[in-house]
Design a protein around this motif. Structure first.
Motif, PDB file in Angstrom:
ATOM      1  N   TYR A 190      -4.293  41.547  27.891  1.00  0.00           N
ATOM      2  CA  TYR A 190      -4.492  40.641  26.773  1.00  0.00           C
ATOM      3  C   TYR A 190      -3.138  40.214  26.207  1.00  0.00           C
ATOM      4  CZ  TYR A 190      -9.458  41.965  26.368  1.00  0.00           C
ATOM      5  OH  TYR A 190     -10.803  42.165  26.594  1.00  0.00           O
ATOM      6  N   GLN A 244      -1.510  38.811  22.477  1.00  0.00           N
ATOM      7  CA  GLN A 244      -1.781  38.685  21.052  1.00  0.00           C
ATOM      8  C   GLN A 244      -0.587  38.045  20.381  1.00  0.00           C
ATOM      9  OE1 GLN A 244      -2.426  42.357  18.859  1.00  0.00           O
ATOM     10  NE2 GLN A 244      -3.860  41.301  17.506  1.00  0.00           N
ATOM     11  N   LEU A 261      -1.023  43.481  25.768  1.00  0.00           N
ATOM     12  CA  LEU A 261      -1.757  44.736  25.711  1.00  0.00           C
ATOM     13  C   LEU A 261      -2.538  44.975  26.995  1.00  0.00           C
ATOM     14  CD1 LEU A 261      -2.617  43.519  22.379  1.00  0.00           C
ATOM     15  CD2 LEU A 261      -2.407  45.988  22.408  1.00  0.00           C
ATOM     16  N   LEU A 289     -13.624  49.726  25.092  1.00  0.00           N
ATOM     17  CA  LEU A 289     -12.315  49.480  25.678  1.00  0.00           C
ATOM     18  C   LEU A 289     -11.280  50.369  24.994  1.00  0.00           C
ATOM     19  CD1 LEU A 289     -11.995  45.610  26.098  1.00  0.00           C
ATOM     20  CD2 LEU A 289     -12.717  47.318  27.766  1.00  0.00           C
ATOM     21  N   PHE A 294      -7.074  50.858  24.580  1.00  0.00           N
ATOM     22  CA  PHE A 294      -5.887  50.018  24.647  1.00  0.00           C
ATOM     23  C   PHE A 294      -4.614  50.840  24.630  1.00  0.00           C
ATOM     24  CE2 PHE A 294      -7.386  45.677  24.056  1.00  0.00           C
ATOM     25  CZ  PHE A 294      -8.683  45.880  23.635  1.00  0.00           C
ATOM     26  N   GLY A 295      -3.591  50.298  25.306  1.00  0.00           N
ATOM     27  CA  GLY A 295      -2.252  50.791  25.097  1.00  0.00           C
ATOM     28  C   GLY A 295      -1.732  50.289  23.761  1.00  0.00           C
ATOM     29  N   GLU A 296      -0.533  50.741  23.414  1.00  0.00           N
ATOM     30  CA  GLU A 296       0.042  50.347  22.128  1.00  0.00           C
ATOM     31  C   GLU A 296       0.645  48.952  22.167  1.00  0.00           C
ATOM     32  OE1 GLU A 296       1.104  54.704  20.235  1.00  0.00           O
ATOM     33  OE2 GLU A 296       2.718  53.422  20.967  1.00  0.00           O
TER      34      GLU A 296
END
Lengths: 115, 111
Positions: A35, A37, A92, A104, A106-108
């Motif tokens: 993703y 952002q 991300l 889901l 997520f990584g940071e």
């Protein structure tokens, strides 16, 4: 919960260069998602990466600009190619643990600034 | 493609106040998830709602799924600075599907 590590956590890059972001997961997963952002905004899906097949890109994103690798079930990379200031975003990595919950993890994120 | 709307887009309130944010869809959700993203972190799942009319409570957070399953709300009672973040709604993905998030509500709780 899944442990997802992204590298780098942040970087400042020059226009015209490329940067590869790595995503490492602590367990084998079928589907990985990338993703983007942009500041103050929601998440926009770039592509879905399944091991053993070509990534599936969303409208507005192309493989030449955002090549993705998925060499095994715990790792993926996203490259942002020929960067411009408009590519400055948080990228991300996300996974579905495959437990039919739809959740889901997520990584940071990797915060990229292009000068 | 299911179109999602969230409102308000931005919300800034004082600690202790109550607030409600909304998620609406152009079509029926099979089920819906709410995520919260704190600054510098990835989103984290708060709740999944499945049944029309369902109400779920998570401490000071109350989630409601509309009877027609086309809308949902999140109500926070006595907001705290730790509630600050981006609240995202999304349809629950099926096994080989992808997740498209709503535009989000950015909440800032001022001490």
């Amino acid at each position: 919960s899944a442990v997802i590590s992204q590298k780098p956590s942040r970087d400042i890059c020059q226009r015209g260069t490329s940067l590869t972001i790595q995503c490492q997961v602590d367990s084998q997963v079928t589907m990985m998602f990338w993703y983007r952002q942009q500041p103050g905004q929601s998440l926009t899906l770039i592509a879905t990466a399944n091991q053993g097949s070509e990534a599936t890109y969303e409208s507005g994103f192309v493989i030449d600009k955002f090549p993705i690798s998925r060499p095994n079930l715990t790792f993926s990379t996203l490259t942002v190619s020929n960067m411009s200031p408009e590519d400055s975003s948080i990228y991300l990595c996300s996974v579905d643990r495959g437990r039919n919950t739809g959740e889901l993890f997520f990584g940071e994120g990797s915060r990229l600034t292009v000068l | 493609t299911q179109l999602l709307e969230q409102s308000p887009q931005f919300l800034s309130i004082q600690e202790g106040e109550n607030l409600t944010v909304y998620c609406n869809s152009s079509s029926v959700f099979s089920s819906l998830q709410w995520y919260r993203q704190e600054p510098g972190e990835g989103p984290v799942l708060l709740v999944t709602v499945v049944t029309g009319g369902e109400v779920k409570k998570l401490k000071r957070l109350t989630f409601q799924f509309g009877d027609a399953r086309k809308d949902s709300s999140l109500h926070i009672t006595a907001a705290q600075p730790g509630d600050t973040g981006l609240y995202l709604c999304a349809p629950v993905k099926t096994s080989y599907d992808k997740v498209i998030f709503g535009p989000g509500t950015s909440l800032s709780v001022i001490p």
